[in-house]
Design an enzyme around this catalytic site. Sequence first.
Site, PDB file in Angstrom:
ATOM      1  N   ILE A 392      -5.917  18.273 -10.984  1.00 44.37           N
ATOM      2  CA  ILE A 392      -6.322  19.682 -10.969  1.00 44.37           C
ATOM      3  C   ILE A 392      -5.475  20.526 -11.912  1.00 44.37           C
ATOM      4  O   ILE A 392      -5.833  21.669 -12.204  1.00 44.37           O
ATOM      5  CB  ILE A 392      -6.253  20.271  -9.545  1.00 44.37           C
ATOM      6  CG1 ILE A 392      -4.856  20.095  -8.931  1.00 44.37           C
ATOM      7  CG2 ILE A 392      -7.303  19.639  -8.649  1.00 44.37           C
ATOM      8  CD1 ILE A 392      -4.716  20.699  -7.539  1.00 44.37           C
ATOM      9  N   ALA A 393      -4.365  19.977 -12.419  1.00 42.88           N
ATOM     10  CA  ALA A 393      -3.531  20.716 -13.373  1.00 42.88           C
ATOM     11  C   ALA A 393      -2.589  19.730 -14.044  1.00 42.88           C
ATOM     12  O   ALA A 393      -2.351  18.629 -13.541  1.00 42.88           O
ATOM     13  CB  ALA A 393      -2.738  21.823 -12.681  1.00 42.88           C
ATOM     14  N   GLY A 398       4.523  16.766 -15.833  1.00 42.73           N
ATOM     15  CA  GLY A 398       3.677  15.872 -15.058  1.00 42.73           C
ATOM     16  C   GLY A 398       2.325  16.480 -14.754  1.00 42.73           C
ATOM     17  O   GLY A 398       1.882  17.410 -15.425  1.00 42.73           O
ATOM     18  N   VAL A 400      -0.679  17.539 -11.516  1.00 42.31           N
ATOM     19  CA  VAL A 400      -0.890  17.900 -10.119  1.00 42.31           C
ATOM     20  C   VAL A 400      -2.232  17.324  -9.680  1.00 42.31           C
ATOM     21  O   VAL A 400      -3.257  17.563 -10.325  1.00 42.31           O
ATOM     22  CB  VAL A 400      -0.877  19.425  -9.914  1.00 42.31           C
ATOM     23  CG1 VAL A 400      -1.107  19.758  -8.446  1.00 42.31           C
ATOM     24  CG2 VAL A 400       0.447  20.019 -10.386  1.00 42.31           C
ATOM     25  N   ASP A 509      10.592  31.777 -14.188  1.00 45.41           N
ATOM     26  CA  ASP A 509       9.333  31.422 -14.860  1.00 45.41           C
ATOM     27  C   ASP A 509       8.162  32.103 -14.156  1.00 45.41           C
ATOM     28  O   ASP A 509       7.115  31.498 -13.944  1.00 45.41           O
ATOM     29  CB  ASP A 509       9.150  29.906 -14.872  1.00 45.41           C
ATOM     30  CG  ASP A 509       8.100  29.463 -15.897  1.00 45.41           C
ATOM     31  OD1 ASP A 509       7.786  30.261 -16.805  1.00 45.41           O
ATOM     32  OD2 ASP A 509       7.603  28.333 -15.797  1.00 45.41           O
TER      33      ASP A 509
END
Length: 650
Positions: A392-393, A398, A400, A509
């Site tokens: 999904i991302a 890395g 997700v 962030d």
Amino acid sequence: MDTNNCGVCKTIVNPGSERVKAGTSVFHAKCFVCKECKNELESFIRSKDGSLICDECDIKLNARKCFKCQLPIQSTIVTARGKSFHNDCFNCASCEKIIKGGFFFVEGEFYCSTCDAKPSDKTKTTTPPPSEIPLPGKSGVSLANGVEIQVPNNSTNIIYVLNTNESSNGLSSSGGSGNSISGSGGTNTGSSTSSFMIHKRNNSNELNVVTPTATTTVDLLTSSTTTTPTLSPSTLSPPISTARFSNDYLISLQDDIYAKQQQQLLLLQQQQIQIQQQLQQQQLEILQKNQSLLNSSSPSPSTSSTSSTSSISQSQNLNTSQPNITQQLSNLNISNQKNGEIEKYIPKINGKTLTELLKHQSFDDILGEVLSKKISIYKELSKEEVAFGDVIASGASGKVYKGIYKGRDVAIKVYSSENFCFNIEEFDREVTIMSLIDSDHPNFTRFYGANKQNKKYLFHVSELVKSGSLRDLLLDKEKPLAYFTQLSIASDIANAMKHLHSIGVIHRDLKSLNVLITEDFTAKVIDFGTSRNVDLAKQMTLNLGTSCYMSPELFKGNGYDETCDVYAFGIVLWEIIARKEPYENINSWSIPVLVAKGERPTIPADCPSEYSKLIKACWTDKPKKRPSFKEICDTLKKISESLTLKRNKK
């Protein structure tokens, strides 16, 4: 003019001779030429050996060359993975668009985040994550050589296909080349099988495979000419070099220990399915016995009115219990899968909670002690507890995945040594902070635990927010957002940041991509504290989009503090009201220059004045004049209350 020595040949330059003066040096006219092309110089650059070089030759000899077009770079330089590019040459190998945000580096090629996050091509052969094989109770059937598994009654259209590397298209329900998945007469006419892969396929007739029914027993690799090959570490997955594709996340399965674990898992699943069926049968028998007892029992002596009521109640039970037996079992099974209770895990350090420790130590001191002494305070999860779904991302560190943990939909963030920004220390830091932060806070996602059994493959599990990020919501112009909803989202983010700062955590962030939005428009801040100890140049290289949210003092070499988070929040406030990307259509590498000059995104003309003032206060150049998140929360509350009063008056 005084006599001087030539800047090149070092001999005396006579006053009456032809000579050239450049700066403080004097040259013979014949010496004032380019060492390389021998042309007379209009301007020059002095090389290390003292010789003169013209601008063109200097560019040819010393300028960085673009890795893609091999031409010298005379303008903005984009550096990634030790390679230099022209801005226009740094494009995605898939969509060929210029990469302006984060990228994913695979097999010598760069891919933009958009292409990397897309589902992989279904025709490609890839290695699934280790837990992608469904756990007991999930729909579908797990397959292994020589293992017959009865398909559960709740089986849907998910099947698993086992095929060879040499013939990925040789799957058929009626024999032919390759291996058969049907229970009757699959013939292997190909060469001997050396390696296998298990794929998850949706039964959309793309492989002409019939969906197994609830009474079908699946027997893999039944062959009339060859014996069934046995599972071994080399047959569980193909070599990484032959199975790797740019849009897939690959996990090495060549480890002997893991191969044995997976083989044991397949056998365990078969046993658990059988146990589950036995339990269901026992429950059915118990319900039938209870019904028989009700049928044979007579009403107890009592008054007429009570007896009448009792009889009616029993009659109703008798009439409704039999048809609902199957439904009760089904509901019980669904409840166990989808509503599994997850006990809250409270981390402790030397027997004390974070609240107790914060009375005498700062959060940074507590975190430093945990990391330096390698104290594990998070809940450790096993791979078998988690089932992986679709990507999904994705990002530099890395990907997700959507997954399932104890019957609940979760987000699984996976770090692998194959990724560009793989760092075990950063992983430890992230999961430690996520464990310490209060998961019950409404504006944070709940953290469930992590896994570090394989040092080259790490993952942690947290609450899944299905609606996506704030950035996705804001850029989707088809979804209207009322001003009151925008204020509510901004307040949620401010409340989360207020809590972080109250315990000494700086986000570092904060941006719209790191804010998730639930179905009821509650905002949840994620990825806090993950960018600490990353220098500015590396952070900009790894995540170009972050520069939009970085305060001007950071580009001057100053360190992070709480005011940097406030500046980033000002940009997020602007995004919420403008519903655009900050510094749209401007190259990411040019943004720091604009920010340092004091240029900010243009606030929309229809932006309410109170909201506009808050934006400007947050992104002011002077850090000390920026409000705290406590003050921001108070301001947003006043704006919301005044809006409510205006509504009530109308």
